[in-house]
Motif scaffolding. Structure first.
Motif, mmCIF file in Angstrom:
data_model
loop_
_atom_site.group_PDB
_atom_site.id
_atom_site.type_symbol
_atom_site.label_atom_id
_atom_site.label_comp_id
_atom_site.label_asym_id
_atom_site.label_seq_id
_atom_site.Cartn_x
_atom_site.Cartn_y
_atom_site.Cartn_z
ATOM 1 N N LEU A 139 11.350 12.733 -6.113
ATOM 2 C CA LEU A 139 12.582 12.722 -6.895
ATOM 3 C C LEU A 139 13.317 14.056 -6.780
ATOM 4 C CD1 LEU A 139 11.550 10.707 -10.078
ATOM 5 C CD2 LEU A 139 12.862 9.925 -8.099
ATOM 6 N N ASN A 140 12.574 15.153 -6.734
ATOM 7 C CA ASN A 140 13.212 16.456 -6.533
ATOM 8 C C ASN A 140 13.854 16.545 -5.150
ATOM 9 O OD1 ASN A 140 12.953 18.809 -8.627
ATOM 10 N ND2 ASN A 140 11.087 17.598 -8.870
ATOM 11 N N VAL A 141 13.160 16.069 -4.128
ATOM 12 C CA VAL A 141 13.712 16.142 -2.783
ATOM 13 C C VAL A 141 14.938 15.244 -2.648
ATOM 14 C CG1 VAL A 141 13.272 15.723 -0.333
ATOM 15 C CG2 VAL A 141 11.524 16.827 -1.737
ATOM 16 N N LEU A 142 14.878 14.053 -3.204
ATOM 17 C CA LEU A 142 16.044 13.172 -3.155
ATOM 18 C C LEU A 142 17.259 13.841 -3.802
ATOM 19 C CD1 LEU A 142 14.464 9.692 -3.945
ATOM 20 C CD2 LEU A 142 15.559 10.382 -1.797
ATOM 21 N N GLY A 143 17.019 14.543 -4.910
ATOM 22 C CA GLY A 143 18.111 15.277 -5.539
ATOM 23 C C GLY A 143 18.634 16.391 -4.651
ATOM 24 N N TYR A 202 11.339 14.822 9.032
ATOM 25 C CA TYR A 202 12.755 14.859 8.683
ATOM 26 C C TYR A 202 13.405 16.111 9.274
ATOM 27 C CZ TYR A 202 11.590 11.086 5.508
ATOM 28 O OH TYR A 202 11.168 9.889 4.988
ATOM 29 N N ASP A 203 14.611 15.955 9.816
ATOM 30 C CA ASP A 203 15.227 17.082 10.513
ATOM 31 C C ASP A 203 15.596 18.232 9.588
ATOM 32 O OD1 ASP A 203 17.468 16.046 9.256
ATOM 33 O OD2 ASP A 203 18.567 15.602 11.104
ATOM 34 N N GLN A 239 17.830 6.875 2.400
ATOM 35 C CA GLN A 239 17.448 5.471 2.497
ATOM 36 C C GLN A 239 16.022 5.309 3.029
ATOM 37 O OE1 GLN A 239 18.995 2.935 1.214
ATOM 38 N NE2 GLN A 239 20.730 4.193 0.550
ATOM 39 N N GLN A 240 15.637 6.156 3.973
ATOM 40 C CA GLN A 240 14.274 6.073 4.507
ATOM 41 C C GLN A 240 13.249 6.427 3.431
ATOM 42 O OE1 GLN A 240 13.508 8.427 8.011
ATOM 43 N NE2 GLN A 240 11.361 7.847 8.100
ATOM 44 N N VAL A 241 13.552 7.463 2.647
ATOM 45 C CA VAL A 241 12.626 7.852 1.576
ATOM 46 C C VAL A 241 12.547 6.749 0.519
ATOM 47 C CG1 VAL A 241 12.193 9.523 -0.262
ATOM 48 C CG2 VAL A 241 12.983 10.318 1.969
ATOM 49 N N LEU A 242 13.662 6.174 0.159
ATOM 50 C CA LEU A 242 13.662 5.081 -0.808
ATOM 51 C C LEU A 242 12.834 3.900 -0.301
ATOM 52 C CD1 LEU A 242 17.411 5.110 -1.951
ATOM 53 C CD2 LEU A 242 15.427 5.774 -3.322
ATOM 54 N N ARG A 299 23.238 12.965 4.569
ATOM 55 C CA ARG A 299 21.793 12.815 4.411
ATOM 56 C C ARG A 299 21.451 11.387 3.991
ATOM 57 N NH1 ARG A 299 21.036 16.879 6.882
ATOM 58 N NH2 ARG A 299 19.600 15.417 7.767
ATOM 59 N N GLU A 300 22.425 10.508 3.999
ATOM 60 C CA GLU A 300 22.190 9.149 3.538
ATOM 61 C C GLU A 300 21.082 8.439 4.311
ATOM 62 O OE1 GLU A 300 22.389 6.032 0.993
ATOM 63 O OE2 GLU A 300 23.289 8.023 0.806
#
Length: 273
Positions: free
Chosen positions: A43-47, A250-251, A10-13, A5-6
């Motif tokens: 932040l929840n989704v990134l986690g 996002y897929d 990276q896109q979200v960041l 999911r990297e």
């Protein structure tokens, strides 16, 4: 098959300034809006996608930004002028837990604040809405209770038997299905459609969080909820039926498609249940 999911992380960041303020906040400093892609949500989704402070050190600054919203008693506000809500504090702690960032000096006070503000019926509600309107409105919010239990699953020893009381309130809601609390969280057709990522009170999120609590796992009501969720899986994969519109590109959140991280969560539920 494990899917990295990297690229998504990276896109979200890279979108950290898109709402006008730092770290997905709005220009006015609100970290709860816009719904679905706020600081708290992101932040929840990134986690959920596997990001941690250790693997993504850039998140450390975002987390410090969020701690700037913590009040002296441990609770979190979502803006400089907002009240302190258990749902916000629960969501923030849950996100920090996913990111491996439950600060040992600052988070215990937040967990204590939540316990100090637990309702008599076992859940949590918004204290700014006064009691006395109706039994349904006076009840705890099932959605807020789910967020708080999501937070405490990262620190179960901090809650003890009090958490079993909260679990019982959510299991009871599975039976009544009534719209409860000031925000009128009910269980209907929308609740029963699979949503991912975990952002709202929903069957998948409900089962996932409760699967961490032994007092829920052996309960017939939880098992009924698991069977209801299993009916939405296809060939062992979890199908997203109601993705949040903010994440449609996002897929892992495509409507009608299997989601790798959602499927991983489904397999966790099966392993625990």
């Amino acid at each position: 098959m494990n899917v990295s999911r990297e690229p998504d992380i990276q896109q979200v960041l890279a979108r950290a300034g898109e709402n006008g303020g730092p770290f997905w906040s709005r220009e006015d400093g609100n970290i709860h809006a816009p719904a679905g892609f706020s600081t708290i949500d992101v932040l929840n989704v990134l986690g959920e996608l596997g990001a941690t402070v250790e693997s993504h050190p850039r998140l450390a600054e975002a987390i410090e930004f969020v701690f700037g919203y913590q009040a002296a008693d441990g609770a979190f506000r979502y803006s400089s002028a907002s009240s302190k809500f258990p749902c916000m504090t629960g969501q923030i702690l849950a996100g920090l837990g996913r990111l491996g960032a439950l600060d040992g000096s600052r988070c215990p006070a937040a967990f204590s604040w939540l316990l100090d503000n637990q309702s008599e019926d076992g859940g949590w509600r918004c204290a700014t809405v006064k009691l006395g309107k109706s039994p349904e409105t006076d009840a705890a919010n099932p959605g807020a209770t789910l967020y708080v239990l999501d937070a405490f699953r990262h620190r179960p020893d901090a809650g003890g038997d009090r958490l079993d009381y909260a679990v019982e309130s959510l299991l009871h809601h599975w039976e009544t299905r009534e719209p409860l609390g000031p925000c009128a969280f009910g269980i209907g057709s929308r609740f029963l459609r699979v949503e991912y990522p975990f952002l709202r009170y929903n069957l998948f999120y409900y089962v996932y969080v409760l699967s961490h609590y032994p007092s829920a796992v052996g309960d017939r009501r939880f098992q009924e909820a698991v069977r209801a969720l299993a009916a939405h899986a296809r060939e062992g994969q979890m199908i997203v039926e109601a993705p949040h519109r903010k994440w449609l590109e996002y897929d892992f959140a495509r409507k009608g498609r299997p989601s790798a991280p959602a499927t991983a969560r489904w397999r966790e539920i099966q392993a625990r249940g």
